[in-house]
Motif scaffolding. Structure first.
Motif, mmCIF file in Angstrom:
data_model
loop_
_atom_site.group_PDB
_atom_site.id
_atom_site.type_symbol
_atom_site.label_atom_id
_atom_site.label_comp_id
_atom_site.label_asym_id
_atom_site.label_seq_id
_atom_site.Cartn_x
_atom_site.Cartn_y
_atom_site.Cartn_z
ATOM 1 N N ARG A 141 -5.882 6.428 1.946
ATOM 2 C CA ARG A 141 -4.911 7.240 0.793
ATOM 3 C C ARG A 141 -4.437 8.633 1.057
ATOM 4 N N VAL A 199 1.917 7.068 -1.458
ATOM 5 C CA VAL A 199 1.041 5.832 -2.122
ATOM 6 C C VAL A 199 1.086 4.976 -3.025
ATOM 7 N N ASP A 208 -1.182 4.619 -6.959
ATOM 8 C CA ASP A 208 -2.486 6.492 -7.492
ATOM 9 C C ASP A 208 -1.651 6.504 -8.698
ATOM 10 N N LEU A 227 0.575 -1.250 -0.128
ATOM 11 C CA LEU A 227 -0.022 -0.157 0.360
ATOM 12 C C LEU A 227 0.524 1.157 -0.366
ATOM 13 N N THR A 271 -8.096 1.134 1.810
ATOM 14 C CA THR A 271 -7.215 0.688 0.877
ATOM 15 C C THR A 271 -8.005 1.999 -0.125
#
Length: 228
Positions: free
Chosen positions: A215, A225, A228, A76, A210
């Protein structure tokens, strides 16, 4: 409201994850420690629903042991490694030319456990690759996790520490004096997954963790993050 969820999380996540949990529509029980300690606790059957670690190696161990639900695993977040010092200290360029031993003087360099905890492992790898480890290894003050290393710098008990960029950002008494080159250590990745058999309890929180709101919070705390 979602059912309560227990999350074992790397110490470096504390400030950001506290913020994320505070925005979640449900009760989140957060337990922070070094990733190695958390992984061992999961191996010993500790009652976690979600595990959120600071490197992929420990999550690989749990996966190979069959202790996480592999289809829930996500890398993540990312981070950077910095040399931390007191607020107002002069910035430095971190490279092979840095005389880190001279900067320490008679003081110690705070680091998380260099053979077990991700921040310490990354830090030793970075110092070693830059040719700096040999000059400072006997001056390292090793502690259980990266937030403990940060605290030593914040309280003035040591002049310098190797921590994550997000740790330095989270403490008003500490500045990041320089950033270690990304090429000097393995990529810093934070994987998260549901503990095997706990998917039902974990699903709602993992979906939130998530999702876009979480984020945004992580990014505001200085994390990269991923995805993205």
């Amino acid at each position: 409201m979602a059912e309560p969820v227990t999350v074992f999380a790397a110490a470096s996540l504390k400030t950001a994850l506290d913020d994320v949990a505070g925005n979640y529509d449900g009760k989140v029980i957060l337990s922070y420690a070094g990733s190695s300690m958390l992984a061992r606790q999961v191996q010993q059957g500790a009652p976690a629903d979600v595990v959120f670690l600071a490197n992929t190696d420990w999550m690989d161990v749990l996966e190979s042991d069959g202790l996480i639900a592999t289809d829930t695993r996500v890398d993540l977040l990312g981070n950077r490694l910095v040399l931390a010092g007191p607020v107002g200290a002069a910035p430095v360029e971190i490279g092979p030319q840095l005389d880190l031993a001279a900067m320490l003087g008679d003081g110690r360099l705070a680091m998380a456990l260099v053979e077990a905890v991700p921040a310490g492992i990354y830090g030793k790898a970075a110092l070693d690759s830059l040719g700096l480890w040999g000059a400072v290894e006997h001056s390292v003050a090793q502690v259980d996790n990266v937030r403990a290393a940060l605290a030593l710098v914040s309280l003035g008990q040591v002049p310098l520490g190797v921590v994550y960029a997000t740790d330095a950002l989270a403490d008003s008494h500490v500045d990041a004096l320089g950033v270690f080159p990304d090429s000097s250590h393995p990529p810093i990745r934070y994987p998260v997954a549901a503990v095997a058999g706990r998917e039902q309890a974990a699903t709602a929180f993992l979906d939130f963790l998530t999702g876009p709101d979480a984020r945004t919070i992580f990014a505001s705390h200085g994390f990269a993050v991923l995805g993205d």
